[in-house]
Motif scaffolding. Structure first.
Motif, PDB file in Angstrom:
ATOM      1  N   THR A  70       0.805  -1.220   0.000  1.00 54.74           N
ATOM      2  CA  THR A  70       0.000   0.000   0.000  1.00 54.74           C
ATOM      3  C   THR A  70       0.836   1.268   0.000  1.00 54.74           C
ATOM      4  OG1 THR A  70      -0.114  -0.046   2.415  1.00 54.74           O
ATOM      5  CG2 THR A  70      -1.881  -1.158   1.213  1.00 54.74           C
ATOM      6  N   ARG A  71       2.163   1.118  -0.119  1.00 51.55           N
ATOM      7  CA  ARG A  71       3.013   2.304  -0.126  1.00 51.55           C
ATOM      8  C   ARG A  71       2.858   3.070  -1.437  1.00 51.55           C
ATOM      9  NH1 ARG A  71       8.714  -0.251   0.770  1.00 51.55           N
ATOM     10  NH2 ARG A  71       7.729  -1.793  -0.575  1.00 51.55           N
ATOM     11  N   LEU A  72       3.005   4.380  -1.354  1.00 53.92           N
ATOM     12  CA  LEU A  72       2.856   5.251  -2.513  1.00 53.92           C
ATOM     13  C   LEU A  72       4.144   5.295  -3.327  1.00 53.92           C
ATOM     14  CD1 LEU A  72       1.168   8.261  -0.688  1.00 53.92           C
ATOM     15  CD2 LEU A  72       0.021   6.404  -1.940  1.00 53.92           C
ATOM     16  N   GLN A  73       4.016   5.663  -4.587  1.00 55.92           N
ATOM     17  CA  GLN A  73       5.213   5.920  -5.394  1.00 55.92           C
ATOM     18  C   GLN A  73       5.836   7.241  -4.936  1.00 55.92           C
ATOM     19  OE1 GLN A  73       6.801   3.976  -7.705  1.00 55.92           O
ATOM     20  NE2 GLN A  73       5.350   2.437  -6.922  1.00 55.92           N
ATOM     21  N   PRO A  74       7.158   7.293  -4.781  1.00 53.68           N
ATOM     22  CA  PRO A  74       7.788   8.519  -4.278  1.00 53.68           C
ATOM     23  C   PRO A  74       7.740   9.650  -5.294  1.00 53.68           C
ATOM     24  CG  PRO A  74       9.462   6.958  -4.985  1.00 53.68           C
ATOM     25  CD  PRO A  74       8.143   6.231  -5.055  1.00 53.68           C
ATOM     26  N   THR A  75       7.674  10.859  -4.786  1.00 54.10           N
ATOM     27  CA  THR A  75       7.744  12.039  -5.653  1.00 54.10           C
ATOM     28  C   THR A  75       9.202  12.293  -6.016  1.00 54.10           C
ATOM     29  OG1 THR A  75       8.051  13.564  -3.797  1.00 54.10           O
ATOM     30  CG2 THR A  75       5.779  13.029  -4.425  1.00 54.10           C
ATOM     31  N   PRO A  76       9.466  13.111  -7.059  1.00 48.87           N
ATOM     32  CA  PRO A  76      10.856  13.446  -7.407  1.00 48.87           C
ATOM     33  C   PRO A  76      11.644  14.026  -6.243  1.00 48.87           C
ATOM     34  CG  PRO A  76       9.409  14.074  -9.203  1.00 48.87           C
ATOM     35  CD  PRO A  76       8.520  13.625  -8.068  1.00 48.87           C
ATOM     36  N   SER A  77      11.002  14.881  -5.433  1.00 47.23           N
ATOM     37  CA  SER A  77      11.719  15.474  -4.303  1.00 47.23           C
ATOM     38  C   SER A  77      12.047  14.424  -3.245  1.00 47.23           C
ATOM     39  CB  SER A  77      10.903  16.609  -3.685  1.00 47.23           C
ATOM     40  OG  SER A  77       9.694  16.127  -3.142  1.00 47.23           O
ATOM     41  N   GLN A  78      11.174  13.435  -3.059  1.00 49.40           N
ATOM     42  CA  GLN A  78      11.459  12.366  -2.102  1.00 49.40           C
ATOM     43  C   GLN A  78      12.610  11.494  -2.588  1.00 49.40           C
ATOM     44  OE1 GLN A  78       7.429  10.809  -1.947  1.00 49.40           O
ATOM     45  NE2 GLN A  78       7.192  11.477   0.180  1.00 49.40           N
ATOM     46  N   ILE A  79      12.677  11.284  -3.898  1.00 51.25           N
ATOM     47  CA  ILE A  79      13.786  10.523  -4.465  1.00 51.25           C
ATOM     48  C   ILE A  79      15.095  11.275  -4.247  1.00 51.25           C
ATOM     49  CG2 ILE A  79      14.800   9.642  -6.605  1.00 51.25           C
ATOM     50  CD1 ILE A  79      11.934   9.143  -7.597  1.00 51.25           C
ATOM     51  N   THR A  80      15.072  12.580  -4.500  1.00 52.34           N
ATOM     52  CA  THR A  80      16.260  13.401  -4.296  1.00 52.34           C
ATOM     53  C   THR A  80      16.707  13.363  -2.838  1.00 52.34           C
ATOM     54  OG1 THR A  80      15.681  14.896  -6.111  1.00 52.34           O
ATOM     55  CG2 THR A  80      17.171  15.753  -4.441  1.00 52.34           C
ATOM     56  N   ASP A  81      15.749  13.461  -1.912  1.00 56.55           N
ATOM     57  CA  ASP A  81      16.079  13.413  -0.488  1.00 56.55           C
ATOM     58  C   ASP A  81      16.704  12.067  -0.112  1.00 56.55           C
ATOM     59  OD1 ASP A  81      15.142  15.962  -0.178  1.00 56.55           O
ATOM     60  OD2 ASP A  81      13.247  15.385   0.763  1.00 56.55           O
ATOM     61  N   LYS A  82      16.166  10.993  -0.655  1.00 53.07           N
ATOM     62  CA  LYS A  82      16.694   9.668  -0.355  1.00 53.07           C
ATOM     63  C   LYS A  82      18.118   9.531  -0.879  1.00 53.07           C
ATOM     64  CE  LYS A  82      16.654   5.371   0.996  1.00 53.07           C
ATOM     65  NZ  LYS A  82      16.632   5.002   2.433  1.00 53.07           N
ATOM     66  N   ILE A  83      18.361  10.009  -2.095  1.00 59.41           N
ATOM     67  CA  ILE A  83      19.712   9.955  -2.669  1.00 59.41           C
ATOM     68  C   ILE A  83      20.681  10.759  -1.803  1.00 59.41           C
ATOM     69  CG2 ILE A  83      21.129  10.670  -4.636  1.00 59.41           C
ATOM     70  CD1 ILE A  83      18.642  10.082  -6.404  1.00 59.41           C
ATOM     71  N   GLU A  84      20.233  11.939  -1.376  1.00 60.00           N
ATOM     72  CA  GLU A  84      21.078  12.776  -0.532  1.00 60.00           C
ATOM     73  C   GLU A  84      21.411  12.061   0.775  1.00 60.00           C
ATOM     74  OE1 GLU A  84      23.418  16.032  -0.125  1.00 60.00           O
ATOM     75  OE2 GLU A  84      22.102  15.641  -1.814  1.00 60.00           O
ATOM     76  N   GLN A  85      20.461  11.358   1.321  1.00 59.47           N
ATOM     77  CA  GLN A  85      20.683  10.604   2.553  1.00 59.47           C
ATOM     78  C   GLN A  85      21.722   9.514   2.334  1.00 59.47           C
ATOM     79  OE1 GLN A  85      17.731   7.584   4.017  1.00 59.47           O
ATOM     80  NE2 GLN A  85      17.437   9.070   5.662  1.00 59.47           N
ATOM     81  N   LEU A  86      21.650   8.828   1.203  1.00 59.50           N
ATOM     82  CA  LEU A  86      22.626   7.786   0.894  1.00 59.50           C
ATOM     83  C   LEU A  86      24.025   8.367   0.734  1.00 59.50           C
ATOM     84  CD1 LEU A  86      20.563   5.672  -1.678  1.00 59.50           C
ATOM     85  CD2 LEU A  86      21.111   5.045   0.680  1.00 59.50           C
ATOM     86  N   ILE A  87      24.118   9.517   0.044  1.00 58.96           N
ATOM     87  CA  ILE A  87      25.421  10.152  -0.158  1.00 58.96           C
ATOM     88  C   ILE A  87      26.020  10.579   1.171  1.00 58.96           C
ATOM     89  CG2 ILE A  87      26.609  12.136  -1.183  1.00 58.96           C
ATOM     90  CD1 ILE A  87      24.536  12.064  -3.440  1.00 58.96           C
ATOM     91  N   SER A  88      25.209  11.184   2.010  1.00 58.58           N
ATOM     92  CA  SER A  88      25.704  11.722   3.276  1.00 58.58           C
ATOM     93  C   SER A  88      26.179  10.630   4.225  1.00 58.58           C
ATOM     94  CB  SER A  88      24.629  12.563   3.959  1.00 58.58           C
ATOM     95  OG  SER A  88      23.528  11.765   4.349  1.00 58.58           O
ATOM     96  N   THR A  89      25.712   9.396   4.021  1.00 58.61           N
ATOM     97  CA  THR A  89      26.140   8.281   4.869  1.00 58.61           C
ATOM     98  C   THR A  89      27.154   7.381   4.166  1.00 58.61           C
ATOM     99  OG1 THR A  89      24.175   7.022   4.141  1.00 58.61           O
ATOM    100  CG2 THR A  89      24.011   8.246   6.214  1.00 58.61           C
ATOM    101  N   GLY A  90      27.678   7.847   3.037  1.00 59.65           N
ATOM    102  CA  GLY A  90      28.731   7.118   2.346  1.00 59.65           C
ATOM    103  C   GLY A  90      28.275   5.920   1.548  1.00 59.65           C
ATOM    104  N   ARG A  91      26.982   5.785   1.334  1.00 59.64           N
ATOM    105  CA  ARG A  91      26.460   4.633   0.575  1.00 59.64           C
ATOM    106  C   ARG A  91      26.374   5.017  -0.906  1.00 59.64           C
ATOM    107  NH1 ARG A  91      21.245   3.613   4.237  1.00 59.64           N
ATOM    108  NH2 ARG A  91      20.759   1.991   2.684  1.00 59.64           N
ATOM    109  N   ASN A  92      27.542   5.264  -1.486  1.00 61.71           N
ATOM    110  CA  ASN A  92      27.610   5.846  -2.820  1.00 61.71           C
ATOM    111  C   ASN A  92      27.189   4.880  -3.926  1.00 61.71           C
ATOM    112  OD1 ASN A  92      28.684   8.512  -2.118  1.00 61.71           O
ATOM    113  ND2 ASN A  92      30.504   7.412  -1.471  1.00 61.71           N
ATOM    114  N   GLU A  93      27.486   3.602  -3.758  1.00 61.40           N
ATOM    115  CA  GLU A  93      27.067   2.627  -4.769  1.00 61.40           C
ATOM    116  C   GLU A  93      25.547   2.562  -4.849  1.00 61.40           C
ATOM    117  OE1 GLU A  93      28.765   1.133  -6.928  1.00 61.40           O
ATOM    118  OE2 GLU A  93      30.849   1.005  -6.242  1.00 61.40           O
TER     119      GLU A  93
END
Length: 231
Positions: A70-93
């Motif tokens: 039942t989860r929604l599809q993420p918006t572009p801004s949510q995708i950007t936020d998630k990517i930023e979170q991955l970068i900031s924690t060193g999960r670059n791959e």
């Protein structure tokens, strides 16, 4: 279109032996983090809740089929936020995989409003973090040709130039960053480091020509450059 992140100043002399290797990093993007527990705004970027929790009760009450996501599809801004979170924690791959998937999804047709500049910028940052600096540089150079008013690509491009020892090109890029935003603190600090590198180079050349005291001045500049940056 404006990139909202600001880069942490990095020592730009990584290509020279006198300086420690460093890389430009970005701060986390604005936005609240998800709170524990069930969220009505959960998306497919979030982990599914465990069986037997709130969703299990909801399925019983709503007579939903077991296993329905039942989860929604993420918006572009949510995708950007998630990517930023991955970068900031060193999960670059992981960040790169998400970026490449998003780029493929938006290649044809293009997203409403045109180019996703933030996604391009994140793509270059991740490539640089993974050691794929030429690919990152290609993206930054393309961005600065299309969006010269954005200071961050100029700054990051200068970091790569400086690591390669191309300090004059780094200076030009940083001056363009400051032309776009005179109050951009990261570019201002990086320019100061680049100018020290240029001074060190000139003193070294003068010492080879026998100019008295130039060697001592070159060593003094080395010591300045070795001092850690305070943030």
């Amino acid at each position: 279109m404006t990139i909202k992140t600001r880069l942490i100043p990095a020592l730009l002399a990584a290509a020279l032996l006198w300086l420690p290797i460093g890389a430009a990093e970005a701060q986390g993007m604005p936005g609240g983090s998800a709170s524990p527990g069930r969220s009505n705004n959960a998306t497919t970027l979030d982990e599914p809740p465990p069986e037997g929790g709130w969703d299990a009760l909801a399925r019983l009450l709503e007579a939903a089929k077991p296993g329905v996501d039942t989860r929604l599809q993420p918006t572009p801004s949510q995708i950007t936020d998630k990517i930023e979170q991955l970068i900031s924690t060193g999960r670059n791959e992981e960040a790169l995989a998400m970026i490449e998937k998003r780029l493929a999804q938006t290649a044809n047709p293009p997203p409403p409003g045109g180019t996703d500049v933030q996604l391009e910028f994140q793509h270059a940052r991740v490539l640089a973090a993974l050691g794929r600096e030429q690919e990152a540089l290609d993206i930054y150079e393309d961005m600065t040709s299309r969006f010269p008013e954005l200071p961050e690509p100029w700054n990051n491009m200068a970091v790569i130039y400086a690591k390669r020892g191309e300090i004059d090109r780094a200076e030009t890029a940083l001056r363009n960053a400051l032309r776009a935003d005179p109050d951009y603190a990261a570019a201002r600090a990086n320019l100061a480091d680049v100018q020290l590198l240029q001074a060190r180079r000139s003193y070294g050349e003068a010492a080879k020509l026998g100019v008295t005291g130039s060697g001592n001045k070159a060593r003094a500049v080395d010591n300045l450059l070795k001092e850690p940056s305070k943030q």
